[in-house]
Design a protein around this motif. Structure first.
Motif, mmCIF file in Angstrom:
data_model
loop_
_atom_site.group_PDB
_atom_site.id
_atom_site.type_symbol
_atom_site.label_atom_id
_atom_site.label_comp_id
_atom_site.label_asym_id
_atom_site.label_seq_id
_atom_site.Cartn_x
_atom_site.Cartn_y
_atom_site.Cartn_z
ATOM 1 N N ARG A 298 40.789 28.232 12.484
ATOM 2 C CA ARG A 298 41.727 27.331 12.206
ATOM 3 C C ARG A 298 41.335 26.029 13.070
ATOM 4 O O ARG A 298 42.186 25.242 13.378
ATOM 5 C CB ARG A 298 43.130 27.566 12.398
ATOM 6 N N GLU A 299 40.186 26.109 13.909
ATOM 7 C CA GLU A 299 39.905 24.886 14.860
ATOM 8 C C GLU A 299 38.854 24.042 14.484
ATOM 9 O O GLU A 299 38.835 22.996 14.861
ATOM 10 C CB GLU A 299 39.686 25.539 16.037
ATOM 11 N N THR A 300 38.002 24.444 13.567
ATOM 12 C CA THR A 300 37.076 23.691 12.896
ATOM 13 C C THR A 300 37.596 22.359 12.250
ATOM 14 O O THR A 300 38.677 22.415 11.600
ATOM 15 C CB THR A 300 36.131 24.390 11.712
ATOM 16 N N SER A 301 37.147 21.175 12.361
ATOM 17 C CA SER A 301 37.715 20.019 12.221
ATOM 18 C C SER A 301 36.613 19.105 11.125
ATOM 19 O O SER A 301 35.291 19.244 11.350
ATOM 20 C CB SER A 301 38.326 19.180 13.022
ATOM 21 N N VAL A 302 37.174 18.096 10.403
ATOM 22 C CA VAL A 302 36.175 17.313 9.492
ATOM 23 C C VAL A 302 36.689 15.991 9.538
ATOM 24 O O VAL A 302 37.790 15.805 9.041
ATOM 25 C CB VAL A 302 36.124 17.924 8.098
ATOM 26 N N ASP A 303 35.946 14.926 9.925
ATOM 27 C CA ASP A 303 36.152 13.844 9.694
ATOM 28 C C ASP A 303 35.580 13.376 8.456
ATOM 29 O O ASP A 303 34.277 13.481 8.246
ATOM 30 C CB ASP A 303 35.303 12.901 10.943
ATOM 31 N N ILE A 304 36.441 12.898 7.609
ATOM 32 C CA ILE A 304 36.035 12.394 6.257
ATOM 33 C C ILE A 304 35.594 10.901 6.149
ATOM 34 O O ILE A 304 36.613 10.053 6.585
ATOM 35 C CB ILE A 304 36.912 12.681 5.208
ATOM 36 N N VAL A 305 34.372 10.546 5.917
ATOM 37 C CA VAL A 305 33.897 9.257 6.067
ATOM 38 C C VAL A 305 33.429 8.809 4.843
ATOM 39 O O VAL A 305 32.700 9.418 3.861
ATOM 40 C CB VAL A 305 32.848 9.007 6.830
ATOM 41 N N ASP A 306 33.987 7.432 4.343
ATOM 42 C CA ASP A 306 33.348 6.788 3.121
ATOM 43 C C ASP A 306 33.575 5.309 3.328
ATOM 44 O O ASP A 306 34.478 4.969 3.897
ATOM 45 C CB ASP A 306 34.421 7.376 1.707
ATOM 46 N N ILE A 307 32.756 4.531 2.777
ATOM 47 C CA ILE A 307 32.868 3.264 2.615
ATOM 48 C C ILE A 307 33.873 2.774 1.663
ATOM 49 O O ILE A 307 34.262 1.255 1.742
ATOM 50 C CB ILE A 307 31.646 2.682 2.167
ATOM 51 N N ASN A 308 34.438 3.514 0.821
ATOM 52 C CA ASN A 308 35.301 2.952 -0.267
ATOM 53 C C ASN A 308 36.793 3.403 -0.060
ATOM 54 O O ASN A 308 37.054 4.862 -0.054
ATOM 55 C CB ASN A 308 34.835 3.367 -1.566
ATOM 56 N N GLY A 309 37.682 2.625 0.122
ATOM 57 C CA GLY A 309 39.051 2.887 0.620
ATOM 58 C C GLY A 309 39.810 3.743 -0.568
ATOM 59 O O GLY A 309 40.609 4.296 -0.354
ATOM 60 N N GLU A 310 39.523 3.366 -1.996
ATOM 61 C CA GLU A 310 40.202 3.915 -3.060
ATOM 62 C C GLU A 310 39.744 5.314 -3.061
ATOM 63 O O GLU A 310 40.487 6.264 -3.530
ATOM 64 C CB GLU A 310 39.732 3.191 -4.251
ATOM 65 N N MET A 311 38.417 5.844 -2.846
ATOM 66 C CA MET A 311 38.181 7.186 -2.697
ATOM 67 C C MET A 311 38.786 7.930 -1.737
ATOM 68 O O MET A 311 39.208 9.030 -1.765
ATOM 69 C CB MET A 311 36.664 7.400 -2.470
ATOM 70 N N LEU A 312 38.959 7.208 -0.540
ATOM 71 C CA LEU A 312 39.634 7.995 0.635
ATOM 72 C C LEU A 312 41.053 8.105 0.132
ATOM 73 O O LEU A 312 41.736 9.200 0.573
ATOM 74 C CB LEU A 312 39.528 6.961 1.806
ATOM 75 N N LYS A 313 41.833 7.423 -0.396
ATOM 76 C CA LYS A 313 42.966 7.411 -0.951
ATOM 77 C C LYS A 313 43.021 8.911 -1.807
ATOM 78 O O LYS A 313 44.350 9.487 -1.845
ATOM 79 C CB LYS A 313 43.708 6.332 -1.641
ATOM 80 N N GLU A 314 42.362 9.019 -2.729
ATOM 81 C CA GLU A 314 42.237 10.149 -3.467
ATOM 82 C C GLU A 314 42.067 11.166 -2.598
ATOM 83 O O GLU A 314 42.825 12.519 -2.873
ATOM 84 C CB GLU A 314 41.222 10.035 -4.412
ATOM 85 N N GLY A 315 41.098 11.395 -1.682
ATOM 86 C CA GLY A 315 41.202 12.666 -0.720
ATOM 87 C C GLY A 315 42.541 12.891 -0.013
ATOM 88 O O GLY A 315 42.881 13.939 0.213
ATOM 89 N N TYR A 316 43.087 11.722 0.561
ATOM 90 C CA TYR A 316 44.237 11.968 1.142
ATOM 91 C C TYR A 316 45.450 12.589 0.556
ATOM 92 O O TYR A 316 45.886 13.260 0.666
ATOM 93 C CB TYR A 316 44.716 10.616 1.635
#
Length: 301
Positions: free
Chosen positions: A124-142
């Motif tokens: 439960r310590e592995t972490s992921v920074d999710i990076v995208d150039i598109n804010g709309e895509m990031l909102k879907e991930g959120y």
């Protein structure tokens, strides 16, 4: 592009957040003696500085239908490919990892990484920074992560940034153990620049892993796949998303991406150690379903 609402920003903790690093644009004007640099946007030839904007428009258009789009592009098989991709990396096997998932806006690869580490290794310590150039895509991930146990934990962050120019202040050199990019690198203007940045932000010993649509190796399968891609997928785009043009671009972008050996050589040229320049065991890549997609890996030494 719409800004992320303030209530979303306030609801996230120190790492489960949206961060807008922004792309660094090149506004250098060509002189009268120079010819503007061009690249491909699907089968079109466009000035390099325009491709980023055009691709952002495509993904803003399809963001809410992204999973449906991938189902159409791969006949639903992309879900199995992504499972295979993540399980082959075995996140968590050697302890917690710091991961970066680039072009990962909708969060499906990041979620698989965290689930695999937790379910297989009680990590439960592995972490992921999710990076995208598109804010709309990031909102879907959120929105996807709000339904999971990882929401409002230090295990996930959402950051808007350009894969070709990751800001040094947010992405210091030698930071990550694992860099993943799935079905995204072909949409970047400069693949070598993406690979250069991947090499920079990985720690020595870190792994670069790319899942991407590739060149079909069987002529009969290739013929059938081309027929499906160019005849069926754009029609599905119209039916499912009311957007034929974006789906047409995505089909064309696959055909413009380098072959498996060419891409493997690009990874090696960026400094990564890869397997031998062939497919399969001991090779630099592994084909899935006859080369419809491929997994490429390299290690920073």
């Amino acid at each position: 592009m719409q800004a992320v609402s303030r209530n979303i920003l306030r609801s996230t903790c120190s790492r489960n957040r949206f961060s807008f690093a922004g792309a660094r644009w090149n506004h250098t004007q060509p002189n009268s003696q120079s010819t503007p640099r061009t690249t491909h946007f699907g089968f079109q030839t466009v000035p390099e500085e325009q491709k980023e904007h055009l691709v952002k428009n495509v993904f803003s258009s399809v963001a809410s239908k992204y999973d449906v789009m991938n189902d159409a592009m791969s006949m639903g098989i992309h879900r199995l490919w992504k499972d295979d991709y993540v399980s082959s990396l075995k996140p968590g096997r050697k302890g917690p990892l710091r991961c970066i998932d680039v072009a990962g806006g909708t969060g499906d690869i990041a979620l698989r990484i965290l689930d695999y580490a937790r379910e297989q290794y009680a990590d439960r310590e592995t972490s992921v920074d999710i990076v995208d150039i598109n804010g709309e895509m990031l909102k879907e991930g959120y929105k996807r992560f709000k339904k999971t146990m990882y929401h409002n934990t230090p295990q996930v962050a959402f950051i808007e940034a350009n894969a070709q120019e990751l800001p040094d202040d947010k992405f210091p050199s030698n930071t990550y153990d694992l860099y993943t990019i799935a079905f995204g690198i072909r949409n970047c203007t400069s693949v070598p620049d993406v690979l250069k940045e991947a090499y920079r932000v990985l720690k020595p010993g870190g792994t670069f892993a790319c899942l991407e649509f590739s060149k079909v190796t069987n002529p009969l399968l290739g013929l059938a796949y081309d027929q499906y891609s160019f005849s069926v997928i754009p029609i599905l785009g119209t039916i499912l998303a009311g957007d034929r043009d974006s789906y047409q671009y995505l089909v064309e972008s696959i055909r413009k991406f380098p072959s498996q050996p060419e891409f493997a050589q690009m990874i090696a040229d960026a400094g990564f150690t890869t397997g031998a320049m062939h497919e399969g065991k001991g090779g630099a890549w592994r084909d899935l379903w006859g080369g419809i997609a491929s997994i490429h890996t390299g290690v920073k030494v």
